[in-house]
Enzyme design. Structure first.
Site, PDB file in Angstrom:
ATOM      1  N   ALA A   1       0.825  -1.210   0.000  1.00 27.02           N
ATOM      2  CA  ALA A   1       0.000   0.000   0.000  1.00 27.02           C
ATOM      3  C   ALA A   1       0.856   1.255   0.000  1.00 27.02           C
ATOM      4  CB  ALA A   1      -0.909  -0.011   1.222  1.00 27.02           C
ATOM      5  N   LYS A   2       2.120   1.126   0.421  1.00 23.79           N
ATOM      6  CA  LYS A   2       3.072   2.253   0.481  1.00 23.79           C
ATOM      7  C   LYS A   2       2.432   3.482   1.111  1.00 23.79           C
ATOM      8  CE  LYS A   2       5.861   0.461  -3.340  1.00 23.79           C
ATOM      9  NZ  LYS A   2       5.004  -0.619  -3.862  1.00 23.79           N
ATOM     10  N   ARG A   3       1.709   3.289   2.196  1.00 22.06           N
ATOM     11  CA  ARG A   3       1.053   4.388   2.873  1.00 22.06           C
ATOM     12  C   ARG A   3       2.048   5.203   3.696  1.00 22.06           C
ATOM     13  NH1 ARG A   3      -2.378   2.695  -0.353  1.00 22.06           N
ATOM     14  NH2 ARG A   3      -4.568   2.415   0.154  1.00 22.06           N
TER      15      ARG A   3
END
Lengths: 272, 272
Positions: free
Chosen positions: B95-97
């Site tokens: 998700a690379k949040r």
């Protein structure tokens, strides 16, 4: 939406207020929890009460994702409502996405096409090919994180790379990206003293400034260094407006808070 | 899931393969498009065909978000299927949040609680208070971007901050975060020569390595510098496995590709 349309809206409303729709089920008025879709009911009431005082709405996707499919549905419904009833208002997906080419394009489609946002916030860590896929969409804005308003910003953003702070490198490098005129930048209001230096690097791009209010930034300070002849600022407030009251008067209380900010912004615009 | 459980699964299967479920409607076999939920049907077939050859599945959320609510539903269904039928397998939300405290906690809830993922990828740009909220969830892994495999990685990640490359600063700083033993790091396989230096900084943490296959990294090179006595590597392949065939034999073709990688991994594990 074009930059000219945004500027024209700002001048008409005498406001460059962005309202962050960070809708949290644990913070909204309890009586709304009995409704079929509390998140949408809350957003609709806030939007109806404040649309004439602000020029942008910025839902932070985290709050919707935390509610699963229902949250995603509430976000879609909120976007449809704003785009149908108040199409002049800029909509920003505060998603802080960042991924490589093919995947970045998927995110761009999700937010620009499927949900019809006008803009999205994007993280810079992965560089050019994680940002340019968003910039390919004309009439859409890509809002790149530069200097954020949280304490962790000092971990990396303000460290010097080859003599220059990382956030300045991000600004300078981003200006070389294709279609960089569609870039805006996130700059935290808790660091107003940095704004002068930032304006020297990006004299024309709009800056999205969170952190006025709850996070302690000063509106007057931000305007002193950040305003341009074409305004060039969007100042965000979230909690201070959304949760001004937990009672049945929550929408009126939100309008009052938004009105105070709009009036203060009108004063600053008069100084230009 | 604990690190010990992950290591035990790796030893049992003789594999440290992670399969990226980057399911793209324009790339899956056309006959599946007639089904009620093509994304889930595709994922289910891939998972059933490969679960004994891999130790992790990694859906990239962009591909699901691009399909709106249906995509989100397919992701939830895929997660429920994997967690019910193959509970031993590590699930990673790619998700690379990255967002601040309160908001990061919302993301953590979305992925760790609502969707029951074991791990999530997180971007480091916003620093400590954007990462620690994820690390508060025990038995969950936070996988921080360090050095990615795309060309844009050279924009900032490899630039020197106070004499040391940014990605090394990220590794060193992250080790000071609370519960840093639950950290893994993303390190692109296209830069195997960097792995030796990375191992000097993080000798024990697992590294998630994308870019073997489609992006040109070499499995043998990555293992030479990255393997530890407790394995310490998850190597991801997405397109090379998922889209090995566009025909009705797609699942068997995917299994064959996964099998080739698993065999190559078994050879490398024998060298430890």
């Amino acid at each position: 939406m074009s930059t000219d349309e945004l500027i024209s809206q700002i001048r008409k409303k005498n406001s460059f207020l962005c309202i962050g729709l960070d809708t949290d089920l644990s913070k909204i008025p309890p009586h709304l929890l009995e409704e079929a879709d509390p998140i949408f009911s809350f957003n609709k009431a806030i939007v109806d009460a404040t649309h004439h005082l602000c020029v942008a709405y910025k839902p932070n996707t985290a709050f919707y994702e935390a509610c699963g499919i229902k949250g995603w549905e509430a976000l879609a419904q909120t976007m449809e409502y704003i785009n149908t009833k108040y199409p002049e208002i800029l909509t920003i997906a505060d998603a802080k996405r960042g991924d490589i080419g093919n995947t970045a394009t998927q995110y761009a489609r999700a937010f620009f096409e499927d949900l019809s946002f006008d803009a999205i916030t994007v993280a810079p860590y992965m560089g050019r090919d994680s940002v340019e896929p968003f910039l390919k969409f004309s009439d859409k804005f890509t809002i790149l994180l530069a200097l954020t308003s949280n304490p962790g910003a000092f971990d990396f953003q303000t460290k010097r790379i080859e003599g220059k702070e990382l956030y300045k490198q991000v600004l300078e490098t981003a200006l070389t990206y294709e279609n960089s005129e569609q870039l805006m930048f996130v700059v935290g209001a808790t660091k107003a003293e940095y704004l002068k230096q930032i304006r020297a690097i990006v004299p024309n791009n709009f800056l999205l400034v969170p952190g006025v209010g709850a996070q302690g930034g000063s509106l007057v300070e931000v305007c002193r260094y950040g305003l341009t002849k074409d305004i060039g600022l969007l100042i965000n407030s979230s909690r201070g407006i959304l949760y001004a009251s937990k009672g049945k008067d929550f929408a009126a209380a939100a309008r009052e808070q938004a009105l105070q900010l709009q009036k203060a912004m009108a004063v600053e615009m008069d100084k230009i």
